[in-house]
Design an enzyme around this catalytic site. Sequence first.
Site, mmCIF file in Angstrom:
data_model
loop_
_atom_site.group_PDB
_atom_site.id
_atom_site.type_symbol
_atom_site.label_atom_id
_atom_site.label_comp_id
_atom_site.label_asym_id
_atom_site.label_seq_id
_atom_site.Cartn_x
_atom_site.Cartn_y
_atom_site.Cartn_z
ATOM 1 N N LYS A 39 -0.061 3.676 -2.828
ATOM 2 C CA LYS A 39 -1.039 4.583 -2.888
ATOM 3 C C LYS A 39 -0.573 6.083 -2.850
ATOM 4 O O LYS A 39 -1.117 6.982 -3.257
ATOM 5 C CB LYS A 39 -2.049 4.349 -1.595
ATOM 6 C CG LYS A 39 -2.864 2.959 -1.604
ATOM 7 C CD LYS A 39 -3.903 2.914 -0.565
ATOM 8 C CE LYS A 39 -4.668 1.963 -0.546
ATOM 9 N NZ LYS A 39 -3.876 0.364 -0.507
ATOM 10 N N LYS A 41 3.013 6.648 5.753
ATOM 11 C CA LYS A 41 1.885 5.341 4.888
ATOM 12 C C LYS A 41 2.670 3.970 5.259
ATOM 13 O O LYS A 41 3.751 4.107 5.311
ATOM 14 C CB LYS A 41 2.148 5.595 3.536
ATOM 15 C CG LYS A 41 1.073 4.712 2.786
ATOM 16 C CD LYS A 41 -0.447 5.300 3.101
ATOM 17 C CE LYS A 41 -1.593 4.262 2.642
ATOM 18 N NZ LYS A 41 -1.545 3.024 3.590
ATOM 19 N N SER A 96 0.788 -1.238 -0.106
ATOM 20 C CA SER A 96 -0.053 0.107 -0.032
ATOM 21 C C SER A 96 0.865 1.318 0.112
ATOM 22 O O SER A 96 0.368 2.457 -0.059
ATOM 23 C CB SER A 96 -0.807 0.031 1.430
ATOM 24 O OG SER A 96 -2.063 -0.948 0.987
ATOM 25 N N SER A 156 -6.135 3.032 4.484
ATOM 26 C CA SER A 156 -5.343 2.398 3.291
ATOM 27 C C SER A 156 -6.501 1.547 2.675
ATOM 28 O O SER A 156 -6.344 0.715 2.296
ATOM 29 C CB SER A 156 -4.312 1.415 3.841
ATOM 30 O OG SER A 156 -3.458 0.979 2.935
#
Length: 432
Positions: free
Chosen positions: A84, A269, A81, A145
């Site tokens: 992203k 993140k 992720s 997420s």
Amino acid sequence: MSHGGAIVILTIHTRQRVSHLLIALICLLLVFTPAKNSFAKSKKDAQMSDYTKVKSAYVMDAKSGQTLYDNHANNQLPIASLSKMMTLYLTTQAIKHHQLNWNDKVPVDDQLIKMSKSYSLGSFKIKHSNQYTVEDLYKAALIASSNSAAIALGKAVAHGDNAKFIAMMNNQAKDWGIDAHFVSSSGLDNTDLKKYGYQLDGTPAKAQNLVSARAISIIAQHLTQAYPQIYQWSSKASYKLDGQTLVNTNSLLKPGFYYRPSNHLTGLKTGYTENAGLCLTVTYWRNGRELIATIIGSQSTFSAMNGLITHLDKTVRSTPVKESPKTYRIKGHQVIANPAENQTRVWYRIGQDPNKITVNNQLTATTLPIKKDQPITTTTFNNTGLPNATTQNGTAATTIAKPAAKKQPHSTGLSWFNRLIAGIGRTFSQFI
């Protein structure tokens, strides 16, 4: 026989889903487990682990792009992720260029709604199409997420075309000259995407995003520069949205188990898939400078990140260095390059003499025209004990137009025969 095979397949599938569920539960516990004074010593011991026992790691100065730490940082690896961040960057750019608005309602197809309700792939339940705004899905993709939110945002940027958006991701990476290959806007690999009809045509059954630690850190650099307000969300351990709680699995944030006030962390993140392992990119502050650190493929990402931050606190320092405009000549024209910062901070390894640090700029532009603010030089920091290269550029102070083409002699319109006769006439006239 066939029943036995079905049982085996079901068991494997069930184990895989249970594995996802357990990891999600563990992350939730780590985020919300408060620190107690009676366990201060054991907590301190548990907060750090060996930062070298990872597949890849990288730390950079967010402003100058100077490398502070590099452990196999150019190896392309699955990043889950963390992908992203590229989706959020392109969404931010679409908003900046008025192609999208924060308040626009985003269409979400039935398959993405179904994905959002999966306990292994969903983290924010999308109830109906066109119910959520760009801002809502941006928060869901960043904080919780949400895979469905990220894919829906990508499609909104590319006018409903998922494949086109992934091409935009790869083109942007190419423009930045970084090591990245995307097949997904969410970070899911094709083994998950295929179930929902989102496997990119022409890609292998097990294809996944492959990006280096250095590359994803540079993506984070561009994202935070394009949208500095992102920290108002990335720094949240949880966030209420439409009656749901978005849970941030970053346990380095307060009140997570690995939270340390001394880190001065602002986000950014997390990521996990079975292939990628635990991945993490964080932004934090030291000596008035923002740093970006990435770890890919760790069994203990949060404690490894604390260990890495502590290692750098013990081994590097920074010093202010003044920069001034430089004058160059391109195709006979004088061009002035303004520095990225009039006074930058240069990091150096302890033991190096900070008085010997130099900042060099090399002209990279060779042709006209030159546009104002166009990058025309690259910067290196020397005698630091660290890698020299940065992402810093000097930019043109003014626009220099391309010189006008020289005019060709005007044709008289005479035929070749007439020109020949006229030439003969001029020759004989000299003898008269």
